[in-house]
Design an enzyme around this catalytic site. Structure first.
Site, PDB file in Angstrom:
ATOM      1  N   HIS A  67      -2.411  -1.007  -3.477  1.00 42.17           N
ATOM      2  CA  HIS A  67      -3.520  -0.157  -3.199  1.00 42.17           C
ATOM      3  C   HIS A  67      -3.409   1.256  -3.871  1.00 42.17           C
ATOM      4  O   HIS A  67      -2.457   1.925  -3.913  1.00 42.17           O
ATOM      5  CB  HIS A  67      -3.981   0.091  -1.855  1.00 42.17           C
ATOM      6  CG  HIS A  67      -4.120  -1.027  -0.954  1.00 42.17           C
ATOM      7  ND1 HIS A  67      -3.917  -1.355   0.482  1.00 42.17           N
ATOM      8  CD2 HIS A  67      -4.573  -2.332  -1.507  1.00 42.17           C
ATOM      9  CE1 HIS A  67      -4.388  -2.627   0.642  1.00 42.17           C
ATOM     10  NE2 HIS A  67      -4.819  -3.196  -0.123  1.00 42.17           N
TER      11      HIS A  67
ATOM     12  N   ASP B  37      -4.727  -5.159   5.480  1.00 40.79           N
ATOM     13  CA  ASP B  37      -5.298  -5.828   4.359  1.00 40.79           C
ATOM     14  C   ASP B  37      -4.036  -6.991   3.861  1.00 40.79           C
ATOM     15  O   ASP B  37      -2.830  -6.703   4.341  1.00 40.79           O
ATOM     16  CB  ASP B  37      -5.610  -4.922   3.275  1.00 40.79           C
ATOM     17  CG  ASP B  37      -5.890  -6.024   1.961  1.00 40.79           C
ATOM     18  OD1 ASP B  37      -6.730  -6.791   2.361  1.00 40.79           O
ATOM     19  OD2 ASP B  37      -5.780  -5.521   0.798  1.00 40.79           O
TER      20      ASP B  37
ATOM     21  N   SER C 248       0.683  -1.324   0.063  1.00 39.39           N
ATOM     22  CA  SER C 248       0.147  -0.091  -0.116  1.00 39.39           C
ATOM     23  C   SER C 248       1.161   1.263   0.015  1.00 39.39           C
ATOM     24  O   SER C 248       1.731   1.238  -0.896  1.00 39.39           O
ATOM     25  CB  SER C 248      -0.921   0.098   1.299  1.00 39.39           C
ATOM     26  OG  SER C 248      -2.120   0.964   1.074  1.00 39.39           O
TER      27      SER C 248
END
Length: 209
Positions: free
Chosen positions: A56, A149, A29
């Protein structure tokens, strides 16, 4: 978009030649582009496993990650499309705003089902489907990022006999995702960023030692 074909009771896809692990899946991310560039640029063009990349990104803009990484790495790279077949030595980067699932026949499905952990694509969904399809021939790598995540997904990878690698705190721009994965207690290796590529090369070619 096609519906995923994942079935944990089905046979895994045929193994690739000359490899102990067939698929390496990365999740990142915040700070991920730099970290991914560092690792992927050190994988050779004859890397014998398929590579999945989940970063992401802003869902409202077209991703340029494939173009950026293409200039920095030797592996062929493309943005995922529904129905793609995983091939050795190929890299596939998740599209923004689509979950990516690995099917039991080695193909990919894209879906806009609800966000997971407030994100889409979700590393949890990717890793869970990868674990069901490739079982002990999958490696999950958690790189820099905020949030949690990927935590449930790496547990699925470990449960099916695959390997889990996390970037260490010292080299992570953001340690949220790696820390959450490490806190599960199932991470096999916690490595500084410069050591991840060489470790993957050895694991994919020789397996666990």
């Amino acid at each position: 978009m096609t519906q995923p074909q994942v079935d944990q009771h089905s046979n895994p896809p045929p193994a690739f030649a000359n490899t102990a692990f067939d698929v390496v899946a990365f999740a990142a991310s915040a700070g991920g582009l730099k970290a991914l560039s560092e690792v992927l640029s050190h994988l050779p063009s004859d890397f014998p496993a398929a590579v999945l990349i989940l970063q992401h990104l802003d869902r409202s803009h077209r991703s340029l990650m494939a173009e950026i990484l293409r200039r920095r790495i030797s592996l062929p790279i493309k943005q995922t499309e529904d129905g793609d077949k995983l091939s050795p030595g190929e890299a596939y980067i998740a599209q923004p705003n689509y979950h990516v699932l690995v099917n039991s026949d080695g193909t990919l499905s894209l879906t806009q089902s609800p966000m997971v952990n407030f994100v889409r694509p979700s590393a949890d969904l990717l890793f869970e489907s990868l674990a069901k399809s490739y079982r002990n021939r999958a490696i999950a790598v958690i790189l820099t990022g905020t949030g949690k995540d990927g935590t449930k997904g790496v547990q699925a990878i470990a449960k099916m006999g695959g390997m889990v690698i996390s970037q260490n705190q010292e080299t992570s721009e953001h340690f949220g995702m790696p820390r959450s994965a490490i806190d599960t207690g199932i991470v096999d290796l916690i490595l500084p960023l410069p050591e991840i590529a060489e470790t993957l090369i050895q694991l994919v070619k020789k397996g666990r030692e």
